[in-house]
Design a protein around this motif. Structure first.
Motif, PDB file in Angstrom:
ATOM      1  N   TYR A  52       0.836  -1.205   0.000  1.00  0.00           N
ATOM      2  CA  TYR A  52       0.000   0.000   0.000  1.00  0.00           C
ATOM      3  C   TYR A  52       0.871   1.256   0.000  1.00  0.00           C
TER       4      TYR A  52
ATOM      5  N   LEU B 260      -3.402   4.200   7.308  1.00  0.00           N
ATOM      6  CA  LEU B 260      -4.187   2.968   7.292  1.00  0.00           C
ATOM      7  C   LEU B 260      -5.004   2.760   8.568  1.00  0.00           C
TER       8      LEU B 260
ATOM      9  N   ASP C 212      -7.942   3.468   9.290  1.00  0.00           N
ATOM     10  CA  ASP C 212      -9.324   3.049   9.061  1.00  0.00           C
ATOM     11  C   ASP C 212      -9.461   1.544   8.834  1.00  0.00           C
ATOM     12  N   THR C 213      -8.362   0.832   8.696  1.00  0.00           N
ATOM     13  CA  THR C 213      -8.443  -0.617   8.501  1.00  0.00           C
ATOM     14  C   THR C 213      -8.890  -1.345   9.766  1.00  0.00           C
ATOM     15  N   THR C 214      -8.909  -0.640  10.901  1.00  0.00           N
ATOM     16  CA  THR C 214      -9.445  -1.256  12.119  1.00  0.00           C
ATOM     17  C   THR C 214     -10.928  -0.945  12.289  1.00  0.00           C
TER      18      THR C 214
ATOM     19  N   PHE D 106      -8.841  -7.975   9.497  1.00  0.00           N
ATOM     20  CA  PHE D 106      -7.832  -6.907   9.445  1.00  0.00           C
ATOM     21  C   PHE D 106      -6.911  -7.088   8.240  1.00  0.00           C
TER      22      PHE D 106
ATOM     23  N   LYS E  81      -8.722  -6.189   5.018  1.00  0.00           N
ATOM     24  CA  LYS E  81      -8.892  -4.746   4.823  1.00  0.00           C
ATOM     25  C   LYS E  81      -7.568  -4.113   4.385  1.00  0.00           C
ATOM     26  N   LEU E  82      -6.447  -4.576   4.933  1.00  0.00           N
ATOM     27  CA  LEU E  82      -5.147  -4.081   4.480  1.00  0.00           C
ATOM     28  C   LEU E  82      -4.921  -4.431   3.008  1.00  0.00           C
TER      29      LEU E  82
ATOM     30  N   ARG F  56      -6.958  -2.213   0.695  1.00  0.00           N
ATOM     31  CA  ARG F  56      -6.363  -0.878   0.563  1.00  0.00           C
ATOM     32  C   ARG F  56      -5.164  -0.924  -0.382  1.00  0.00           C
TER      33      ARG F  56
END
Length: 177
Positions: A46, A86, A88-90, A133, A136-137, A140
Motif C-alpha cells: 500500500y 491505514l 481506518d483498517t481497524t 484486518f 482490509k489491508l 487498501r
C-alpha cells in the motif's frame, strides 16, 4: 474434520481480491515485488503504491484468512497505521479499543494502563479478528493504481549476480509462468 469438530466460518467476509493475471500489461521492471500479503506485506505494498512505485504483490490466496485467531494491536502499532494512512483498517471489523491489561492471581488483580498521555483519544490498542484486518489491508493495497495483485506460490528467489537484483520465479496454480 474429526468427530465433534466443526469448521469455523467467519460471518463477516470481505471480498477476495481478484488475481490480475494479465501479464501483457506488466512493466518490464517492477519497482518493488512483495512476497506475502499478510499484515506487513499488504501495508508495504500500500505505502509503496501510494508513492507511485510499480508494485507486484504476490500471495498464495487472496481470500480472507479464516482461522480462529484474535489479534491485539498495541497502541504503537495503531500509531504506525495512522502514520501510514491505514488507521481506518481497524474500522468495520468489530474491533474493540483496549486501554491496558488486568492481571489476576489468587483472587487479586492489578490493572496496567497503556501510557497514552499526550496522544489523541483514538490512540489505544485494538483487539479484532486477524483475517478481517488482513483483508482490509489487502483491499487498501489493491486499490492503489500502481499495485498489481497476483495469486502465486513463490518457489524460490534467485540472486542475479550481474545486476544484483532478485528475480522471482513462481508457479501459478496449474500454470507455469
Amino acid at each position: 474434520m474429526g468427530e465433534g469438530k466443526e469448521k469455523h466460518t467467519d460471518t463477516m467476509q470481505f471480498p477476495a481480491i481478484p488475481s490480475n493475471d494479465n501479464y501483457s500489461v506488466d512493466p518490464e521492471v517492477w519497482d518493488v515485488i512483495v512476497v506475502g500479503a499478510g499484515v506487513a506485506g499488504a501495508a508495504l505494498a500500500y505505502r509503496q503504491g501510494r508513492d507511485n512505485r510499480r508494485v507486484l504483490l504476490l500471495e498464495r490466496d487472496f481470500s480472507q484468512p479464516d482461522r480462529i485467531v484474535g489479534e491485539l494491536l498495541q497502541p504503537g502499532g495503531y500509531l504506525m497505521l495512522k502514520k501510514l494512512g491505514l488507521e481506518d483498517t481497524t474500522d468495520g471489523i468489530d474491533s474493540t479499543k483496549v486501554h491496558g491489561y488486568a492481571i489476576y492471581k489468587n483472587g487479586k488483580y492489578a490493572a496496567v494502563r497503556y501510557p497514552t498521555e499526550g496522544y489523541t483519544a483514538d490512540v489505544a490498542g485494538r483487539s479484532f479478528h486477524h483475517g478481517r484486518f488482513v483483508q482490509k489491508l489487502r483491499l487498501r493495497a489493491a486499490a492503489q493504481q500502481s499495485v498489481t495483485c497476483r495469486e502465486a506460490t513463490v518457489r524460490r528467489l534467485i540472486n542475479g549476480e550481474q545486476r544484483q537484483q532478485w528475480l522471482v520465479t513462481m508457479l501459478r496454480i496449474g500454470l507455469k509462468q
